[in-house]
Design a protein around this motif. Sequence first.
Motif, PDB file in Angstrom:
ATOM      1  N   UNK A   1       0.819  -1.217   0.000  1.00 30.46           N
ATOM      2  CA  UNK A   1       0.000   0.000   0.000  1.00 30.46           C
ATOM      3  C   UNK A   1       0.848   1.261   0.000  1.00 30.46           C
ATOM      4  N   UNK A   2       2.098   1.145   0.406  1.00 28.95           N
ATOM      5  CA  UNK A   2       2.972   2.314   0.440  1.00 28.95           C
ATOM      6  C   UNK A   2       3.194   2.807  -0.978  1.00 28.95           C
ATOM      7  N   UNK A   3       3.066   4.112  -1.172  1.00 31.64           N
ATOM      8  CA  UNK A   3       3.266   4.693  -2.495  1.00 31.64           C
ATOM      9  C   UNK A   3       4.481   5.627  -2.532  1.00 31.64           C
TER      10      UNK A   3
ATOM     11  N   UNK B   1      13.454   0.518  -3.871  1.00 30.70           N
ATOM     12  CA  UNK B   1      12.074   0.096  -4.090  1.00 30.70           C
ATOM     13  C   UNK B   1      11.098   1.267  -4.040  1.00 30.70           C
ATOM     14  N   UNK B   2      11.550   2.415  -3.518  1.00 26.12           N
ATOM     15  CA  UNK B   2      10.648   3.556  -3.390  1.00 26.12           C
ATOM     16  C   UNK B   2       9.587   3.360  -2.329  1.00 26.12           C
ATOM     17  N   UNK B   3       9.905   2.572  -1.287  1.00 25.55           N
ATOM     18  CA  UNK B   3       8.932   2.299  -0.235  1.00 25.55           C
ATOM     19  C   UNK B   3       9.536   2.624   1.125  1.00 25.55           C
TER      20      UNK B   3
ATOM     21  N   UNK C   1       4.577   2.987  -6.967  1.00 22.71           N
ATOM     22  CA  UNK C   1       5.215   3.955  -6.082  1.00 22.71           C
ATOM     23  C   UNK C   1       5.660   5.154  -6.896  1.00 22.71           C
ATOM     24  N   UNK C   2       5.910   6.242  -6.192  1.00 22.35           N
ATOM     25  CA  UNK C   2       6.366   7.453  -6.867  1.00 22.35           C
ATOM     26  C   UNK C   2       7.822   7.335  -7.314  1.00 22.35           C
TER      27      UNK C   2
ATOM     28  N   UNK D   1       1.857   5.393 -13.478  1.00 20.82           N
ATOM     29  CA  UNK D   1       0.780   4.815 -12.662  1.00 20.82           C
ATOM     30  C   UNK D   1       0.661   5.489 -11.319  1.00 20.82           C
ATOM     31  N   UNK D   2       1.726   6.125 -10.857  1.00 18.59           N
ATOM     32  CA  UNK D   2       1.636   6.702  -9.515  1.00 18.59           C
ATOM     33  C   UNK D   2       0.578   7.790  -9.436  1.00 18.59           C
TER      34      UNK D   2
END
Lengths: 534, 238
Positions: free
Chosen positions: A213-215, A235-237, B36-37, B204-205
């Motif tokens: 769920x982390x964006x 990973x960007x998380x 993710x961004x 998609x972010x």
Amino acid sequence: MRVMAQIAMVMNLDKCIGCHTCSVTCKQTWTNRAGTEYVWFNNVETRPGQGYPRGYEDQDRWKGGWRLAHGRLVPRAGGRVRRLARLFANPELPLLDDYYQPWTYDYDNLTTAPLGDDVPTAPPRSLVDGRPMAVTWGPNWDDDLGGGPGHLAGDPVLRKIGDDVRLQYEQSFMFYLPRICEHCLNPSCVAACPSGALYKRVEDGIVLVDQDRCRGWRMCVTGCPYKKVYFNHQTGKAEKCTMCYPRVEAGEPTVCSETCVGRLRYLGVMLYDADRVGEAASVPREEDLYPAQLGCFLDPGDPAVASAAEASGIPHDWVEAARRSPVYSLISRYRVALPLHPEYRTMPMVWYVPPLSPIVDALAETGHDGEEVGNLFGAIESLRIPLGYLAGLFTAGDIAPVEAALRRLAAMRAHMRRLNLGEDADPAIAARVDMEPAQIERMYRLLALAKYDERYVIPTAYAAGAGAGDAVAGCGLDAPGGPGMLETGAGVAAFHAPPGTAADDRLRGRINLLNWDGKGLPAGLFPPRAEGGR
Amino acid sequence: MKHLQIALWGVLPYLVLVLFVAGSAWRYRYDRFGLTTRSTQLHESRLLGVGGPVFHFGLLFVVAGHVVGMLVPESVTNALRLPESVYRENALVAGGAAGLAAVAGLGILLWRRLRVPAVRRTTSRGDRLLYPVLATVLLAGLWTTLAGAATGSYDYRLGVSVWFRSLFVLDPDVPAMAHAPFAFQFHTALGMLLFALWPFSRLVHAFAAPLGYLVRPYIVYRSRGASAGVGAGRGVAR
């Protein structure tokens, strides 16, 4: 009263020798991957010192935790609208330079350098972009006060109590502060997450990041005043200390606790009243936050609390564990453990027994008997600087609770010394700190002997609302068809089994040849032979 | 030529739509971890602090402008007695400013991506395909807005917009688009490419826009029993 349970930790700072074993084993377990090179879920910092990341306690700059706005709790970095407006660039995000630029060494050069007059070296290379770099800061650059008084200027706690400490650097004191995620009762990282990916587990209070769920909005990094949520740049998380939940669920201590050579960590259950947390976190005076948090904790020995806990779905063995909880003893019974920075209003749940050793050392250096109770009490009162500093760390500046905790530790030393030297116990020593001699001896057993099964009292996991609330042992999820349904009962045994032997539900009807020992036929690979066959 | 026009403006939009919807569903189903961004702020903050907001907020206004320009027919503004000249000036000033902001912001971000080694290292293959497309779409769009206003010879609301709306009633008005100037066709065709890339790139972010945050209680509790990743966490107000 809404009773909730929390797996909490207490660290006895008197015993920490700053060996970093906890940090290293934690890193080997959790953050030895690309993208987390700079991440230490557990770190040990020397205090006074800047900490990691540098100066993280300066909330005027980093805006972590909560603040009180007209009596209401608001994240210090701003409410929902302000956070969303900062979505595209977070002005309060620490950069890699504030942690440190991770590096490796070009070891290849040692063997491939051409023959020459000079011994080849292994020059440092950035782990981020691979280029040559100068190593100018690391995760423990100011370890053991290394770097001199200059670095101390970056300690936000020290800055608050004034310059006289820095002037007395040569006679200064120091101690080690191991830090993990506080798994707060009122976690501001959770509040800051726009995606709702961070959550606090109902059953054990562990704060986790849902990686699916982390964006990557990285607001949690700002939200956490302890800077214990990290951004994985590959990973960007967001990632954070997990309280080693797979181990804790199986009733085992976290890796940092298990491997602590000083045996200074305690793990146990705290029961608290969730309805009181909001009120306690918003008391106006910061000095009142420590007593307010104490007021949230419930006495597991109280039958009313026990029945309310079981009504809230907390299994009986958890209440039982709460009664034996070493953490509850140190926090509420003996009052020697204190929270780290209660003024952030997050209600942290990793507490610390403040170190008496700097004071004993200071006494011994002046030629006094560092364990005589009168000397010690006098020294605690007269050594204002260590006391003020500890109060800045643990009680939002209120010296009284720190002094009381240190006096109890001092009384314990004096009382036990008499016993060990074969003298008669002096009940007056215990009485001076409002304790019974027997109580002091129990505290000594817990703090000094620190037996494994007394340090760690961790009940195995359950799942709230799964209808198996009073299961005494095993996993509350292994009801038929439940997500944790195991083919061979006992949760702990299954946890330690190699994957696929029993615990993996998904393999039903299929064969995992990895578990085949090579002898005979793998069970279940072929259909059973018909009767009367060969 | 006619067949090419039918393929481009009558068939391709639907293929892109299918790819866009199915691709996004696939991505959400199988690669939620990849949503993710991919922020690089940890490596560099100063340039991002300017470029990020300028680009994104500019782009949000550009999207809003497209919604108004494409979906609101000229007959509606006429009925509202909004003179065409006022509408055009408005579109030029607001649209041009938003477009310029988006282009300038993207320029800063791309410069940063190229010049900061740590950021450059994070650039994926998808990014290398996406950024040129995105930059060209933006520049072509800005060109249609500015040049279109300067010459004033083409009213896209009677051409491109008609074609766009006709797509949604499943009766594509191919001639309306086929007669548009090349700049518009170019911008539209590349725009379709962008939508085709969308589910498979970092774009998609945009779907992750966390609007639910505005109405959520601050503290999220979740039970260990809840299967991971499914459904919202149980919020408890505090």
